[in-house]
Write a protein that holds these residues in place. Structure first.
Motif, mmCIF file in Angstrom:
data_model
loop_
_atom_site.group_PDB
_atom_site.id
_atom_site.type_symbol
_atom_site.label_atom_id
_atom_site.label_comp_id
_atom_site.label_asym_id
_atom_site.label_seq_id
_atom_site.Cartn_x
_atom_site.Cartn_y
_atom_site.Cartn_z
ATOM 1 N N ALA A 1 0.812 -1.225 0.000
ATOM 2 C CA ALA A 1 0.000 0.000 0.000
ATOM 3 C C ALA A 1 0.839 1.267 0.000
ATOM 4 N N ARG A 2 2.057 1.206 0.550
ATOM 5 C CA ARG A 2 2.929 2.379 0.675
ATOM 6 C C ARG A 2 2.157 3.588 1.193
ATOM 7 N N PRO A 3 1.617 3.494 2.410
ATOM 8 C CA PRO A 3 0.817 4.597 2.943
ATOM 9 C C PRO A 3 1.608 5.906 3.024
ATOM 10 N N GLY A 4 0.971 7.000 2.583
ATOM 11 C CA GLY A 4 1.614 8.310 2.615
ATOM 12 C C GLY A 4 1.586 8.932 4.000
ATOM 13 N N ALA A 5 2.107 10.159 4.085
ATOM 14 C CA ALA A 5 2.212 10.828 5.381
ATOM 15 C C ALA A 5 0.850 10.995 6.053
ATOM 16 N N ALA A 6 -0.193 11.241 5.263
ATOM 17 C CA ALA A 6 -1.522 11.458 5.824
ATOM 18 C C ALA A 6 -2.022 10.233 6.579
ATOM 19 N N ALA A 7 -1.601 9.045 6.122
ATOM 20 C CA ALA A 7 -2.060 7.811 6.766
ATOM 21 C C ALA A 7 -1.483 7.652 8.165
ATOM 22 N N TRP A 8 -0.381 8.377 8.452
ATOM 23 C CA TRP A 8 0.262 8.276 9.756
ATOM 24 C C TRP A 8 -0.157 9.405 10.698
ATOM 25 N N HIS A 9 -1.074 10.252 10.214
ATOM 26 C CA HIS A 9 -1.550 11.339 11.063
ATOM 27 C C HIS A 9 -2.375 10.769 12.217
ATOM 28 N N ARG A 10 -2.280 11.427 13.374
ATOM 29 C CA ARG A 10 -2.894 10.891 14.592
ATOM 30 C C ARG A 10 -4.379 10.602 14.424
ATOM 31 N N SER A 11 -5.100 11.483 13.727
ATOM 32 C CA SER A 11 -6.549 11.313 13.596
ATOM 33 C C SER A 11 -6.901 10.025 12.849
ATOM 34 N N ARG A 12 -6.100 9.664 11.853
ATOM 35 C CA ARG A 12 -6.336 8.422 11.113
ATOM 36 C C ARG A 12 -5.728 7.232 11.825
ATOM 37 N N LEU A 13 -4.577 7.451 12.455
ATOM 38 C CA LEU A 13 -3.856 6.353 13.067
ATOM 39 C C LEU A 13 -4.583 5.803 14.288
ATOM 40 N N LEU A 14 -5.398 6.633 14.939
ATOM 41 C CA LEU A 14 -6.115 6.176 16.129
ATOM 42 C C LEU A 14 -7.074 5.047 15.781
ATOM 43 N N LEU A 15 -7.898 5.248 14.753
ATOM 44 C CA LEU A 15 -8.830 4.204 14.341
ATOM 45 C C LEU A 15 -8.091 3.023 13.738
ATOM 46 N N ALA A 16 -7.128 3.303 12.861
ATOM 47 C CA ALA A 16 -6.376 2.225 12.215
ATOM 48 C C ALA A 16 -5.637 1.380 13.253
ATOM 49 N N GLY A 17 -5.012 2.054 14.240
ATOM 50 C CA GLY A 17 -4.286 1.333 15.273
ATOM 51 C C GLY A 17 -5.211 0.494 16.137
ATOM 52 N N SER A 18 -6.388 1.033 16.464
ATOM 53 C CA SER A 18 -7.368 0.274 17.255
ATOM 54 C C SER A 18 -7.818 -0.968 16.491
ATOM 55 N N PHE A 19 -8.042 -0.788 15.186
ATOM 56 C CA PHE A 19 -8.438 -1.904 14.336
ATOM 57 C C PHE A 19 -7.330 -2.957 14.292
ATOM 58 N N GLY A 20 -6.089 -2.512 14.121
ATOM 59 C CA GLY A 20 -4.961 -3.439 14.084
ATOM 60 C C GLY A 20 -4.792 -4.190 15.394
ATOM 61 N N LEU A 21 -4.955 -3.477 16.509
ATOM 62 C CA LEU A 21 -4.783 -4.102 17.823
ATOM 63 C C LEU A 21 -5.852 -5.148 18.109
ATOM 64 N N ILE A 22 -7.101 -4.819 17.783
ATOM 65 C CA ILE A 22 -8.164 -5.786 18.081
ATOM 66 C C ILE A 22 -8.049 -7.002 17.159
ATOM 67 N N THR A 23 -7.530 -6.793 15.950
ATOM 68 C CA THR A 23 -7.293 -7.915 15.050
ATOM 69 C C THR A 23 -6.160 -8.787 15.586
ATOM 70 N N ALA A 24 -5.095 -8.139 16.084
ATOM 71 C CA ALA A 24 -3.984 -8.882 16.666
ATOM 72 C C ALA A 24 -4.449 -9.683 17.879
ATOM 73 N N ALA A 25 -5.255 -9.038 18.729
ATOM 74 C CA ALA A 25 -5.767 -9.723 19.916
ATOM 75 C C ALA A 25 -6.624 -10.927 19.525
ATOM 76 N N MET A 26 -7.404 -10.776 18.467
ATOM 77 C CA MET A 26 -8.233 -11.883 17.973
ATOM 78 C C MET A 26 -7.359 -13.064 17.561
ATOM 79 N N ASN A 27 -6.290 -12.792 16.817
ATOM 80 C CA ASN A 27 -5.409 -13.856 16.351
ATOM 81 C C ASN A 27 -4.673 -14.533 17.506
ATOM 82 N N ILE A 28 -4.182 -13.721 18.443
ATOM 83 C CA ILE A 28 -3.435 -14.269 19.580
ATOM 84 C C ILE A 28 -4.346 -15.141 20.438
ATOM 85 N N ALA A 29 -5.537 -14.628 20.760
ATOM 86 C CA ALA A 29 -6.475 -15.389 21.592
ATOM 87 C C ALA A 29 -6.887 -16.680 20.900
#
Length: 292
Positions: free
Chosen positions: A56-84
């Motif tokens: 995907a080569r995410p640009g600078a906007a993808a790393w902005h806090r407002s976008r990263l908060l939702l994306a990071g939450s999504f990534g974390l809950i997905t990781a937790a799902m896989n680990i559990a």
């Protein structure tokens, strides 16, 4: 009213993603002989992060806090799902783990059910998954708790995944979200120690971990974003019942494991559920992929 393309394409993409996921699961079997379930789960997360960022080569906007908060939450809950899920598999039979984890999508589909047709489709899906999964109620209380944790995380994955898809930058957010998840769960990488033992095939294990991340996470979850952008989360939750159906089909084609009569009935029940639910989808109007 459903667009014909959505009615056909959504289940097809789910089956393609599920096939990739089970290819990854076959590769993971190699890793379980050497590494702990949580270490394998971390390799899966990190491998997916590397593959998705390269793609995907995410640009600078993808790393902005407002976008990263939702994306990071999504990534974390997905990781937790896989680990559990992986940890539950170490303590429970596969069929029991699959059945308990599927309670997450069932809850999402139940909340989104609006008509008798919806309820009938949901019941058919639940019966089908139970028949296919070959449930054996055995194992430890800890395993049950882990499987139910995976179920809750799967429900969260659907809800947050729909929000990510609605923003129209699902693949980029998937990539940044998995980077966040890989970093925050990095203590699990300590479990990779056996991969670096003198007699361990280190390169082969790490390459296998990357392959698991691509096949079991990057490809199917990217396809999930395409589907979530086109259908409501309740219908998507029901479509997840196609995963165990795909496992049966892969087993029959690749391993010659012909489904037993009970499993065949389960496959028919899931197919009927998808057909019934697809013909009447009262979910909120879905966002177009690549839209807002």
């Amino acid at each position: 009213m459903n667009r014909p393309s959505t009615t056909v394409v959504a289940p097809t993409l789910m089956i393609v993603g599920a096939t990739s996921m089970y290819v990854g699961a076959a590769i993971a079997v190699v890793l379980f002989d050497t590494l702990s379930p949580s270490a394998v789960a971390w390799l899966r997360i990190a491998g997916a992060a590397v593959a998705l960022v390269a793609w995907a080569r995410p640009g600078a906007a993808a790393w902005h806090r407002s976008r990263l908060l939702l994306a990071g939450s999504f990534g974390l809950i997905t990781a937790a799902m896989n680990i559990a899920f992986y940890e539950a598999l170490a303590r429970l039979p596969l069929g029991t783990t699959v059945a308990l984890e599927f309670l997450g999508p069932v809850a999402v589909a139940a909340v989104g059910s609006r008509t008798r047709r919806d309820v009938a489709a949901l019941l058919l899906a639940v019966v089908g998954v139970i028949l296919i999964a070959d449930v054996h109620w055995a194992g430890t209380p800890g395993g049950v708790l882990l499987a139910l944790t995976a179920a809750a995380c799967w429900a969260g994955y659907i809800v947050l995944g729909k929000r990510v898809a609605r923003r129209g930058s699902g693949i980029e957010d998937l990539a940044t979200g998995f980077v966040v998840a890989a970093v925050l769960t990095s203590p699990l990488a300590l479990g990779l120690g056996p991969a670096f033992a003198d007699d361990a095939p280190t390169t082969r294990l790490l390459v296998a971990g990357l392959a698991v991340g691509i096949a079991s996470t990057a490809i199917p979850y990217a396809l999930d974003q395409v589907v979530l952008a086109r259908v409501g989360q309740a219908r998507f939750a029901l479509l997840l019942a196609l995963l165990p159906v795909t496992a049966c089909i892969v087993g029959a084609v690749a391993l010659g494991q012909i489904p037993r009569p009970v499993e065949a009935i389960g496959i028919v029940a899931v197919a009927a559920a998808v057909a019934v639910r697809s013909s009447d989808d009262p979910d909120p109007e879905p966002a177009e992929f690549g839209g807002r």
